[in-house]
Structure formats: C-alpha cells, structure tokens
Design a protein around this motif. Structure first.
Motif, PDB file in Angstrom:
ATOM      1  N   ASN A  11     -16.099 110.090  20.097  1.00 16.53           N
ATOM      2  CA  ASN A  11     -15.690 111.273  19.334  1.00 16.53           C
ATOM      3  C   ASN A  11     -14.237 111.159  18.875  1.00 16.53           C
ATOM      4  O   ASN A  11     -13.899 111.531  17.743  1.00 16.53           O
ATOM      5  CB  ASN A  11     -15.884 112.545  20.158  1.00 16.53           C
ATOM      6  N   TYR A  34     -14.030 108.669  15.988  1.00 13.84           N
ATOM      7  CA  TYR A  34     -14.438 109.294  14.726  1.00 13.84           C
ATOM      8  C   TYR A  34     -13.346 110.220  14.188  1.00 13.84           C
ATOM      9  O   TYR A  34     -13.116 110.309  12.975  1.00 13.84           O
ATOM     10  CB  TYR A  34     -15.729 110.098  14.929  1.00 13.84           C
ATOM     11  N   ALA A  37     -23.144 104.214  11.699  1.00 14.28           N
ATOM     12  CA  ALA A  37     -23.445 104.187  13.127  1.00 14.28           C
ATOM     13  C   ALA A  37     -24.762 103.462  13.314  1.00 14.28           C
ATOM     14  O   ALA A  37     -25.441 103.104  12.342  1.00 14.28           O
ATOM     15  CB  ALA A  37     -23.503 105.603  13.697  1.00 14.28           C
ATOM     16  N   LYS A  73     -23.571 112.669  15.230  1.00 16.03           N
ATOM     17  CA  LYS A  73     -22.686 111.710  14.565  1.00 16.03           C
ATOM     18  C   LYS A  73     -22.445 112.079  13.103  1.00 16.03           C
ATOM     19  O   LYS A  73     -21.347 111.870  12.577  1.00 16.03           O
ATOM     20  CB  LYS A  73     -23.259 110.296  14.699  1.00 16.03           C
ATOM     21  N   CYS A  78     -19.738 114.310  12.925  1.00 16.18           N
ATOM     22  CA  CYS A  78     -18.454 113.632  13.138  1.00 16.18           C
ATOM     23  C   CYS A  78     -18.001 112.855  11.905  1.00 16.18           C
ATOM     24  O   CYS A  78     -16.929 112.238  11.913  1.00 16.18           O
ATOM     25  CB  CYS A  78     -18.556 112.680  14.322  1.00 16.18           C
TER      26      CYS A  78
END
Length: 320
Positions: free
Chosen positions: A135, A138, A153, A173, A176
């Motif tokens: 996290n 990102y 990803a 994701k 993110c």
C-alpha cells in the motif's frame, strides 16, 4: 501507445515477457542474448516488453525445485542498459517489500526517465521482513507518477480457486491506482473464468469499471518444464498434463493448447465487454521453445486483428 491503451481500457494489448540473463553471465554473453531478443522482437507486433524479477521461491514449499535457483540480473538494469534499442515500453517487475521508501522512489524516477512502467509484486516468502508495504509503495507511485504513468499488478487464478478472494484483491489494488493486471500463466481456463465472473459481479456491485486483464500464455516444451510450472503453483488440468507427457512434440502441442485457450478467452471477454490483452511469456532457453513463443505471439496478434482488436501489424525499428 501502451499508456493510452491502458488508460482507455482498450482491448487487444499484446505483451511479450522475458527474464534477464543469470547474474553470473559475462558482459559479452549478455550483449549477445540481448541482441537476439531485440532481433526477434523488432519485427513483432507488440505494445510492450515485460521483464520479470526472478525470485527464489524455494522456502514457500517443501517440494524440491525441479531447476536449481540462480540469481538473475536486475530487470531494470538489464532493460535500461541492453534493451533500449527496442523502442517500446518496458514493464518492470519489482518486489516492493525488499526496498525502502527512498529506494522505491528513486527506482520509480529511473523508470520514468526511460519510459518504463512498474509492477509491484509480493515477496517470495511470507516470513520476509518487509521494508515497505505494498500500500505504501502504491502511495509513492500515486504521489509522483499517477498523471504520467500506469501501474500494473499480478493476478493468480489458482489463488482464487482456493481462497475465492481474487476479485477483492483486484478491486483493492484498483483503488490504489492499478489499471491492469497480468495473470500467472494460464493452462486452466475454468479457473480464469471464475475470476472474471466474480470480478464482473464485484465491479457491478461497487459501480466500478472493470480493469484490463492481460492473460499470460506460455510454451511447455518438456516434462521437466511441466513439473517446474506445477512447482510454481500453476494448475495444469490432468488431460492437458497427460497429453504433454506422452505426445511426440510437447512444444507443438503446447502451442496448439495456448492458441485454443486464447480463442476461448477472446470470445469470453468479447461477450462480457471485459477489457483484455495477452502476455506471451518466454522464459526458456531452448531455441525450439523460444521459436514457438514467437510463433504464438504472431498467431495471437493475428487473432486479435481478426476479432477487431488490432488494426494492423506494427514493426519496430531498432535504434542505433
């Protein structure tokens, strides 16, 4: 441009994936390997070159690794120093947890300078001491590069078959900043379709657009390669496994299987309006398997063109 296609969720993205040479390879041999790669790909219709980060995953299983592990060159260094003459974007894998925030920030700046794009991957073992969380990695990317870059990803169909949460992982994701997902090598189409079906439902429930899913296909040229893929966690259905074990030419049969999988997934995604593409993975060193991967790349390009997802063959002039 890869950037535009991903941003616009255009189907038909076509990538080619390689691993860097071994770390012990001489400079002259590295140049020779790179030159072969450049010559093989300059006439091919691709949007980007994926350069994997090779990690030792032996600690995640008690089963013996079919091929001994050997460290490879850093993928960013290999791509920037030896593959720049091929004028297409390079997608570079990196396990974010191995690096500090400052190291990741500097790495991302290096990618930007070369026109490369990142994919952050997990660590090879769960007990590895994490320096930067995914996290946080990102977040660094979003703060510095979101306007000028795209980040991808990995998605693993086999993980979804067991944990049934790959759709949740994908959406997390996406939130993110991730725009597209490259799958693990696909031999079990049903596993892949389960992810897609669950992802469609999840995105509809959250009123989110589907991300681009790029399906990885590869050539399995021997029984030992088959065992290695299974060791890596790739599920090969029993009927396909038996075929590859007993047929006179595993490379040719593997090529046919990959093309059949591609046709199935193209139709499946067309019917459901899923933005998609393909990544043809070539990590073998045997010429027969490399040649088959290039044949597969050309065939997939033509299939995408016939289905209206690519307008024509684009060749790439190598820079001096």
């Amino acid at each position: 441009m890869l950037f535009t296609k991903i941003k616009n969720k255009e189907s038909g993205v076509l990538l080619y994936g390689i691993t860097p040479p071994k770390a012990t390879t001489s400079t002259e041999k590295i140049k020779e390997i790179a030159e072969k790669t450049l010559n093989n790909l300059c006439s091919k219709d691709i949007d980007g070159l994926v350069v994997y980060d090779v990690q030792d995953e032996s600690a995640r299983t008690s089963e013996e690794r079919p091929f001994p592990f050997a460290s490879s060159l850093d993928p960013f260094e290999y791509a920037s120093q030896y593959l720049q003459r091929l004028p297409i974007p390079k997608i570079i894998y990196r396990p974010a947890g191995k690096f500090t925030r400052d190291e990741l920030s500097e790495w991302l700046q290096g990618l930007k300078m070369h026109g490369f794009y990142p994919i952050f991957v997990g660590l090879p073992t769960p007990d590895y001491v994490v320096k930067t969380s995914l996290n946080d990695a990102y977040k660094i990317w979003r703060e510095q590069h979101q306007e000028t870059s795209v980040i991808g990803a990995v998605t693993i169909p086999e993980r979804h078959a067991i944990l049934k949460d790959e759709d949740v992982r994908i959406i997390d994701k996406v939130n993110c900043g991730v725009s597209y997902f490259i799958s693990q090598c696909i031999f079990n189409v049903d596993y892949t379709k389960r992810i897609l079906d669950d992802l469609i439902i999840a995105c509809e429930n959250k009123k989110q657009a589907l991300p681009t899913i790029i399906f990885t296909l590869t050539i399995c040229g021997s029984v030992k390669t088959l065992h290695f893929m299974e060791w890596l966690g790739i599920h090969v259905p029993e009927d396909i496994k038996e075929e590859l074990k007993v047929c006179s030419s595993p490379v040719s049969r593997s090529l046919e299987i990959a093309i059949t999988i591609a046709k199935d997934l193209i139709q499946y995604c067309k019917e459901r309006s899923i933005p998609f593409g393909f990544n043809i993975e070539s990590v073998a060193i045997r010429k027969e398997e490399v040649d088959a991967s290039l044949d597969l790349l050309s065939t997939i390009s033509e299939l995408l063109k016939v289905n209206g997802f690519r307008t024509g063959v684009k060749k790439h002039q190598l820079a001096e």
